[in-house]
Every structure is written in structure tokens, then in C-alpha cells.
Design a protein around this motif. Structure first.
Motif, PDB file in Angstrom:
ATOM      1  N   ILE A   1      -2.944  -0.091  -4.526  1.00  0.00           N
ATOM      2  CA  ILE A   1      -4.067   0.526  -3.815  1.00  0.00           C
ATOM      3  C   ILE A   1      -5.358   0.088  -4.489  1.00  0.00           C
ATOM      4  CG2 ILE A   1      -5.172   2.688  -3.113  1.00  0.00           C
ATOM      5  CD1 ILE A   1      -2.457   3.995  -3.225  1.00  0.00           C
TER       6      ILE A   1
ATOM      7  N   ILE B   1       0.288   1.457  -9.326  1.00  0.00           N
ATOM      8  CA  ILE B   1      -0.554   2.051  -8.277  1.00  0.00           C
ATOM      9  C   ILE B   1      -1.820   1.210  -8.114  1.00  0.00           C
ATOM     10  CG2 ILE B   1      -1.842   4.110  -7.560  1.00  0.00           C
ATOM     11  CD1 ILE B   1       0.027   5.760  -9.313  1.00  0.00           C
ATOM     12  N   ALA B   2      -2.378   0.775  -9.245  1.00  0.00           N
ATOM     13  CA  ALA B   2      -3.623  -0.014  -9.207  1.00  0.00           C
ATOM     14  C   ALA B   2      -3.409  -1.334  -8.469  1.00  0.00           C
ATOM     15  CB  ALA B   2      -4.109  -0.267 -10.618  1.00  0.00           C
TER      16      ALA B   2
ATOM     17  N   THR C   1      -8.453   0.944  -5.299  1.00  0.00           N
ATOM     18  CA  THR C   1      -9.318   2.144  -5.290  1.00  0.00           C
ATOM     19  C   THR C   1     -10.755   1.725  -5.502  1.00  0.00           C
ATOM     20  OG1 THR C   1      -8.688   2.487  -7.585  1.00  0.00           O
ATOM     21  CG2 THR C   1      -7.570   3.794  -5.905  1.00  0.00           C
TER      22      THR C   1
ATOM     23  N   ILE D   1       0.985   4.430  -2.521  1.00  0.00           N
ATOM     24  CA  ILE D   1       0.844   5.840  -2.103  1.00  0.00           C
ATOM     25  C   ILE D   1       2.019   6.647  -2.650  1.00  0.00           C
ATOM     26  CG2 ILE D   1       0.785   7.415  -0.127  1.00  0.00           C
ATOM     27  CD1 ILE D   1      -0.353   5.034   1.536  1.00  0.00           C
ATOM     28  N   ARG D   2       3.210   6.086  -2.469  1.00  0.00           N
ATOM     29  CA  ARG D   2       4.401   6.821  -2.919  1.00  0.00           C
ATOM     30  C   ARG D   2       4.366   7.032  -4.434  1.00  0.00           C
ATOM     31  NH1 ARG D   2       8.437   7.666   0.807  1.00  0.00           N
ATOM     32  NH2 ARG D   2       8.137   6.619   2.802  1.00  0.00           N
ATOM     33  N   LYS D   3       3.924   5.988  -5.154  1.00  0.00           N
ATOM     34  CA  LYS D   3       3.861   6.137  -6.614  1.00  0.00           C
ATOM     35  C   LYS D   3       2.820   7.183  -7.010  1.00  0.00           C
ATOM     36  CE  LYS D   3       5.950   2.205  -8.630  1.00  0.00           C
ATOM     37  NZ  LYS D   3       5.883   1.215  -9.694  1.00  0.00           N
ATOM     38  N   SER D   4       1.697   7.198  -6.276  1.00  0.00           N
ATOM     39  CA  SER D   4       0.682   8.207  -6.606  1.00  0.00           C
ATOM     40  C   SER D   4       1.185   9.609  -6.276  1.00  0.00           C
ATOM     41  CB  SER D   4      -0.619   7.915  -5.859  1.00  0.00           C
ATOM     42  OG  SER D   4      -0.480   8.249  -4.493  1.00  0.00           O
TER      43      SER D   4
ATOM     44  N   ARG E   1       0.830  -1.201   0.000  1.00  0.00           N
ATOM     45  CA  ARG E   1       0.000   0.000   0.000  1.00  0.00           C
ATOM     46  C   ARG E   1       0.871   1.260   0.000  1.00  0.00           C
ATOM     47  NH1 ARG E   1      -5.181  -0.763   0.392  1.00  0.00           N
ATOM     48  NH2 ARG E   1      -6.474   1.112   0.530  1.00  0.00           N
ATOM     49  N   GLU E   2       1.945   1.189   0.812  1.00  0.00           N
ATOM     50  CA  GLU E   2       2.846   2.347   0.887  1.00  0.00           C
ATOM     51  C   GLU E   2       3.480   2.638  -0.477  1.00  0.00           C
ATOM     52  OE1 GLU E   2       5.906   2.175   3.929  1.00  0.00           O
ATOM     53  OE2 GLU E   2       7.112   3.615   2.779  1.00  0.00           O
TER      54      GLU E   2
END
Lengths: 346, 217
Positions: A344, A340-341, A346, A257-260, A253-254
Motif C-alpha cells: 500500500i 504493508i509498505a 501510503t 490491506i489484509r496484513k494491516s 494492494r489486497e
């Protein structure tokens, strides 16, 4: 790392144990070598021992023959017998006055005996030898103590603290200690010996050769023990690989987040490599501190020199940082490859 | 400005998006509505370059972002996009200020300057008292405002929000809506995927997604 303190602690602990083992082995063996070498130095590395294997030995005046040939600078017979006195057992060495200088013996009081005939009932005793009114009975002869040795006088045969040194009283000793006048005189000495003894009837041992062989054994032991400790370092680093791998997965998850937030693959890889390198360095720092403590304690208990080499410490630190970072490469590569997908939901 | 041309996406046999063509102008505030599974989040991921469409093009100022290499995509995302998710998605071991500074640090801003700017952004979203608090010490609404502050770090031209008020109480949701409206007033494009009809009052455009097809109200 802040978030995984327990994992970081346990992994660093494993590495620190391995590092402590490696460095302690290295520092302790260096201490042993250094202590041995300095003792050899004290005993005189130029001293050689002539061992006669003939049952009747050779005449004591053989020492004069070698001395007069100019090939040796000092020579002394050395006979050994034991003396029971109360609860104690003392070693009695029969020597001449050259022996004291060759072996670098030092007195705390009195004087050494000479080779003169009127000194033939004098003796020099070790610091722990007990006497009655400075008189000691050996066989049927009473010897008067002319000097007492300082504590911790010793050579390859051991300590002189419980020794009694008397003028040699055997006409055919089987052991002589000597120092060559010149290092190349070996062959000359052997030529003289051949007039009295065959090759199989004698052996010459040199302290320097003994010192070298001790050093060789110590070096070999260091390598073997370092290799074994190296295996434990390798095992603990394997632990680091799995910890980094699992951390990489758990922190999916981290990474998302970092990639986003704009992190690329490079940033994620760098972060994980730095973290695994840091864990390894923390382990190294604790290990190095422990190794110094262990070495200091053992050096004190075994009464040997404390040898600390900053270069070895630096090299090990560098090695553990590199190995730590190497351990993080595959997990970091895997963690950074997720989108990211993937990370996370979404 | 972004143009989506005939975009389609399938998950296996399931067609989630079909022939979506739409234009997004600077300063738009778009509300994307639809039932669960209608493809709202997929559309948002495609717009953000997180998922590539199976067909069609996504043009950003005339350039198809689907052709970007990974490094170009990272660069584009850093400078042009801000993400806000349903849950705040803050890194738990970083303070609010450190979380908000992350995009700026990744964009090459020195850490010190990034932290100063993050402080200003947090002040703007009403978290001046909470800057040094960790995510676990923030309420849901505060954490989401922190996430919005973070998404604004590099002054992106487009903010993609996936159910930003989904996990908040009505009061918290209202404050997030107002905040995004304020951001939009700086000519930032805001796209919000939501179930909540209350958002419609804030948007200037409303998209309905149904069975993979997009219609604009």
C-alpha cells in the motif's frame, strides 16, 4: 475468486478438459476391457482353435480320435466358405453339433441339427439371412433351415447374424475348435497331434490367451493415452501457476490491506493455496461430469459396457486438488512476503 | 504507552527522519503536520512497525518492537494497532460488514461472532443501513467510516491514520474527525498525519515535522 470470475472460469475450463480426457480414456478403456471379457466369457474362454497348416488339412475323423482319447470334451471341425445370394454375402461354416454348445449359440426358433446322417441337409441360419421357403442352396445341395439364431451371436470371427451353419462336408478340414477336458491336457493333445503332424504343421490358439493379450494391449493403450492426457493436465496446471502468480501480483494492494488488518504470512499463503486448490477442484468437477457424459455417449454408440469407478474419480479429484495447491505454493510464498509498505503506497 | 528514542531513517542518501525522540501516552490524540516529503508517513510507518528505523528504538510498554520476530509483530499489530489510510482500502469483493470483520477473524474470533460485532461497529459509525453493501456502492465518506470501523475491530490501543480525510469533501472530513474524536474518548490513542489545519482543533498534541526533525507545539 469472486473478483476474478473470468480468470477462474478459463483456468478451470483448461483443467476440466484435461480431466475429462483422462477420465474418459480410463472409463472407456475399462468399458472395452469389460465388454471383451464378458464376450470371451460368453464364447467360452476354454475354447481352443487347432489350425492345420498342411495344404490338404487332416481327416475329419481326427475329431473322433481326439474325442475318444478323453482329452477333449467337445470338438468340431470348422470350414469356411462364402455364399453370394442376391446382394448379400453369407459366411457358410461347416461344423458339427458340438460347435453350438462350445460357442454358446442360442436359437430364436427351431432346433440345431445333430450329427446323424439324416440331418446332413439341415442348416442353422443367422438372424439376417434371407431364405426362400426355408430352403437355401449351397453349391449343388439344398439345405432346409432347422433353426434361426438369436441376434448378436458372435465369436472371435465376428457376428453370426449373416452366417449359415451346415454339417461339415469337407473330408479334410484345416480348422478344429475344441475344449479340453482338463486344463493340463494340452501336452497330451500335442502328443496325439505329433503322430499326424509335425510342429510346423499346426498351431493351437486359445481364447483365454487371446483374451489376455487383448487385455494387455488395452492396458498398454490406457497407460499411453492416460500419459498423454496427463501431459495436458500438467499444461493446464502450468496455466494455473501463472494465473495464481499474476493474481498474486495484481492483488498486491489486497495483501497489504489484509496484513494491516492482522493477517500474517500464513494466512495469505493459506488463502492463495485454497483459491488455487478450489480452481483445480472446480475444473475437476466439470471434467468429471463431462467424462461421465462422454463415456455414457460412447458406450451407447459403440454398444459396450458403461464402466464407472468411484475410486478412480476420487483419486483423480484428490490428485487435482493436491496439484492445484502445489501450483499455488510459489506464487503464494511470493505474495505473502511483501510488507504493508510494499503493498500500500501510503 | 510508546516511546520513540532517537529514531532515524534514510532512503539512500536522503535523511527523512533524524533523532526523533518522543513519548506517546494512552488516550493521546496527536496531529502530525508537515510539508510533503517531511517524513510524516515514514514516522507513522515506523510507529506501526511497518518500516524498521535505521537507528534508535521504538519501545512499546518498555519492549523494543524492532526486535520482534515476524510472528510477534503480526500478533502485536493484531491486538494493539488499527490502520486507517488516505483511501479507505476496502477489499472490493467483500461487503462492508465482511470488511469490518476481517481483523477480528484474523485475531481468531469465530466468523459468526466477528460479523455480529462488525455489524455493531458499523452501526456505531453510522452505517447500519449499508452493512451488506459492497465498497463500490458506498460514498467516499461512508467507505472511510467503514475503514475506521474495521480498524476498531480488535479494540486496539492505538489508531494510526494517514491522511484519513485526504480524499473526502469537507462534510465527509468533518464526520471522520468527529468519529475519531469519539474513538479517542474511549482512551484510545489516535495519531493522525494530515495537511488539513482543521484537524488541530481535535488533537490534544500537535507535532510538526520539518527536514526530518520533530517539534511539538
Amino acid at each position: 475468486m469472486k473478483h476474478h470470475k473470468r480468470v477462474v472460469f478459463l483456468t478451470s475450463f483448461g483443467i476440466s478438459v484435461a480431466i475429462a480426457c483422462m477420465l474418459s480414456v480410463r472409463f472407456l478403456s475399462d468399458g472395452v476391457k469389460s465388454s471383451l471379457n464378458s464376450e470371451m466369457e460368453k464364447m467360452g474362454s476354454s475354447v481352443s482353435v487347432l489350425q492345420v497348416k498342411r495344404p490338404d488339412g487332416i481327416p475329419a475323423d481326427f475329431a473322433d480320435i481326439l474325442l475318444n482319447s478323453g482329452t477333449v470334451s467337445f470338438i468340431s471341425p470348422r470350414t469356411v466358405e462364402f455364399l453370394e445370394s442376391g446382394d448379400e454375402t453369407y459366411t457358410v461354416y461347416g461344423v458339427n453339433s458340438s460347435f453350438f454348445e462350445m460357442c454358446g449359440l442360442k436359437l430364436s426358433s427351431g432346433s440345431f441339427f445333430s450329427d446323424r446322417a439324416d440331418d446332413h441337409e439341415l442348416c442353422v441360419i443367422g438372424s439376417k439371412v434371407k431364405t426362400s421357403r426355408n430352403i437355401i442352396l449351397i453349391g449343388k445341395t439344398y439345405y432346409r433351415v432347422s433353426g434361426v439364431l438369436e441376434e448378436e451371436n458372435y465369436d472371435l470371427n465376428g457376428s453370426y447374424d449373416n452366417a449359415v451353419l451346415i454339417p461339415n462336408r469337407y473330408p479334410h478340414p484345416s480348422e478344429f475348435l475344441f475344449t479340453c477336458a482338463y486344463s493340463e491336457d494340452d501336452e497330451l493333445i500335442r502328443n496325439i497331434l505329433h503322430e499326424y503332424l509335425t510342429d510346423s504343421e499346426y498351431e493351437i490358439r486359445k481364447n483365454a490367451e487371446f483374451s489376455e493379450s487383448v487385455n494387455t494391449v488395452a492396458r498398454l493403450m490406457t497407460k499411453v493415452l492416460s500419459f498423454i492426457s496427463g501431459i495436458s493436465l500438467f499444461v493446464s496446471l502450468s496455466g494455473l501457476v501463472s494465473v495464481t502468480y499474476i493474481t498474486g501480483i495484481n492483488r498486491k494492494r489486497e495483501w497489504g490491506i489484509r496484513k494491516s488488518c492482522g493477517a500474517g504470512r500464513k494466512e495469505i499463503i493459506c488463502q492463495l493455496l485454497i483459491e488455487s486448490g478450489m480452481i483445480s477442484i472446480i475444473g475437476f468437477l466439470f471434467g468429471a461430469a463431462n467424462s461421465l457424459l462422454i463415456t455414457a455417449v460412447f458406450s451407447y454408440l459403440l454398444e459396450m459396457e458403461f464402466v464407472f469407478q468411484a475410486g478412480v474419480l476420487l483419486k483423480t479429484g484428490l490428485l487435482s486438488a493436491i496439484m492445484g495447491m502445489t501450483a499455488g505454493i510459489v506464487p503464494a510464498w511470493n505474495a505473502s512476503g511483501k510488507s504493508i509498505a510494499d503493498c500500500i503506497d501510503t | 504507552m510508546m516511546r520513540i528514542v532517537n529514531a532515524g531513517k534514510k532512503y539512500g542518501e536522503l535523511e527523512v527522519l533524524h533523532g526523533v525522540s518522543v513519548r506517546i501516552d494512552d488516550g493521546d490524540f496527536i496531529i502530525v503536520r508537515g510539508k510533503s516529503g517531511s517524513g510524516k508517513s515514514t514516522l507513522l510507518k515506523i510507529i506501526g512497525g511497518v518500516l524498521p528505523p535505521d537507528e534508535g528504538k521504538i519501545l512499546w510498554n518498555g519492549v523494543d518492537i524492532c526486535r520482534y520476530k515476524e510472528s510477534e509483530m503480526v500478533k502485536w499489530r493484531r491486538s494493539s494497532l488499527g490502520f486507517v489510510f488516505q483511501s479507505p482500502e476496502l477489499i472490493p469483493y467483500l461487503s462492508a460488514k465482511e470488511n469490518a470483520a476481517l481483523p477480528m477473524i484474523y485475531n481468531g474470533c469465530p466468523r459468526r461472532s466477528a460479523l455480529i460485532r462488525a455489524g455493531k461497529l458499523l452501526k456505531m459509525v453510522g452505517l447500519s443501513e449499508r452493512m451488506n453493501h459492497y465498497p463500490a456502492e458506498l460514498s467516499g465518506g461512508e467507505a472511510q467510516r467503514c475503514a475506521i470501523a474495521r480498524s476498531l475491530g480488535n479494540m486496539p490501543s492505538m489508531l494510526l491514520c494517514d491522511e484519513p480525510s485526504g480524499a473526502l469533501d469537507p462534510l465527509g472530513a468533518k464526520s471522520v474527525m468527529k468519529l475519531l474524536k469519539m474513538v479517542n474518548q474511549y482512551r484510545k490513542t489516535v495519531i493522525v498525519v494530515t495537511h488539513d489545519p482543521a484537524w488541530e482543533a481535535f488533537g490534544n498534541r500537535v507535532w510538526d515535522l520539518s527536514e526530518g526533525r520533530l517539534t511539538e507545539r
